[in-house]
Design a protein around this motif. Structure first.
Motif, short mmCIF file in Angstrom:
data_model
loop_
_atom_site.label_atom_id
_atom_site.label_comp_id
_atom_site.label_asym_id
_atom_site.label_seq_id
_atom_site.Cartn_x
_atom_site.Cartn_y
_atom_site.Cartn_z
N GLY A 1 0.80 -1.21 0.00
CA GLY A 1 0.00 0.00 0.00
C GLY A 1 0.85 1.27 0.00
O GLY A 1 1.86 1.35 -0.68
N VAL A 2 0.43 2.25 0.80
CA VAL A 2 1.09 3.55 0.85
C VAL A 2 2.56 3.41 1.23
O VAL A 2 3.43 4.10 0.68
CB VAL A 2 0.37 4.48 1.84
N GLY B 1 9.32 5.95 -3.79
CA GLY B 1 9.60 7.34 -4.13
C GLY B 1 8.45 8.31 -3.98
O GLY B 1 8.61 9.50 -4.27
N LEU B 2 7.29 7.87 -3.52
CA LEU B 2 6.16 8.79 -3.32
C LEU B 2 6.54 9.85 -2.29
O LEU B 2 7.04 9.53 -1.22
CB LEU B 2 4.93 8.01 -2.82
N GLN B 3 6.29 11.11 -2.64
CA GLN B 3 6.63 12.21 -1.74
C GLN B 3 5.40 13.03 -1.43
O GLN B 3 4.39 12.96 -2.12
CB GLN B 3 7.69 13.10 -2.37
N ILE C 1 14.29 -3.92 0.61
CA ILE C 1 13.30 -4.30 1.60
C ILE C 1 12.11 -4.96 0.90
O ILE C 1 11.67 -4.50 -0.15
CB ILE C 1 12.86 -3.09 2.44
N PRO C 2 11.61 -6.08 1.41
CA PRO C 2 10.49 -6.76 0.76
C PRO C 2 9.26 -5.85 0.66
O PRO C 2 8.78 -5.34 1.66
CB PRO C 2 10.22 -7.95 1.68
N ARG C 3 8.79 -5.65 -0.56
CA ARG C 3 7.64 -4.77 -0.79
C ARG C 3 6.98 -5.13 -2.10
O ARG C 3 7.58 -5.76 -2.96
CB ARG C 3 8.07 -3.31 -0.81
N THR C 4 5.72 -4.70 -2.24
CA THR C 4 5.01 -4.94 -3.49
C THR C 4 5.44 -3.90 -4.53
O THR C 4 5.91 -2.82 -4.18
CB THR C 4 3.49 -4.87 -3.30
N ARG C 5 5.25 -4.24 -5.78
CA ARG C 5 5.56 -3.30 -6.87
C ARG C 5 4.59 -2.12 -6.80
O ARG C 5 3.48 -2.25 -6.29
CB ARG C 5 5.46 -4.00 -8.21
N PRO C 6 5.00 -0.95 -7.33
CA PRO C 6 4.17 0.24 -7.23
C PRO C 6 2.75 0.09 -7.78
O PRO C 6 1.80 0.60 -7.18
CB PRO C 6 4.96 1.30 -8.00
#
Length: 153
Positions: free
Chosen positions: A82-83, A90-92, A133-138
């Motif tokens: 999610g967020v 890179g969300l700012q 770091i393990p994360r989902t794609r954008p």
């Protein structure tokens, strides 16, 4: 393993994760539970849950908190989502203090404080980013962030 060598090795490992390291990573390089306890007792290191060790005693940075969230839930099942995954990508100019993580719905986990828990039906191939770091794609993270939002705003 002597103290100075142990601390050097742990610092090198922690540099890759913003200043924290998991107990499993420490075990793989020969730093055992009693070594960690000794460093914590000497107030050189600090524990942040069952799996996360900071090789310092200051408060955790945001990056360190993200690693902590994944390690405390379980690195084999948890990913940032999610967020939070969008912020790592890179969300700012979007503040969200909670760390959003997801696990497959069949996983039995304990959610640490400060983490928003989300269970998903399944993981599909290519859903997660293979490095860092393990994360989902954008793209996946954006859809889930919209779905989990508390308002249309």
């Amino acid at each position: 393993m002597r103290g100075p060598e142990r601390r050097r090795i742990a610092r090198e490992l922690a540099e890759q994760h913003g200043g924290v390291v998991s107990r499993a990573m420490l075990r793989r390089v020969g730093i055992q539970r009693n070594h960690v306890a000794s460093e914590v007792h000497a107030e050189r290191w600090a524990l942040h849950g069952d799996a996360t060790v900071a090789v310092h005693t200051r408060p955790l940075t945001r990056e360190e908190q993200l690693w902590r969230a994944v390690w405390e839930i379980g690195p084999d099942v948890a990913v940032l989502d999610g967020v939070t995954a969008l912020q790592v990508a890179g969300l700012q100019h979007f503040d969200e203090p909670a760390i959003h993580c997801s696990v497959v719905h069949t996983a039995r986990v304990v959610w640490p404080s400060g983490v928003s828990a989300h269970k998903v039906i399944r993981r599909v191939p290519g859903e997660t980013v293979p490095v860092g770091i393990p994360r989902t794609r954008p793209a996946v993270a954006a859809l889930r962030a919209a779905h989990w939002a508390v308002s249309d705003r």
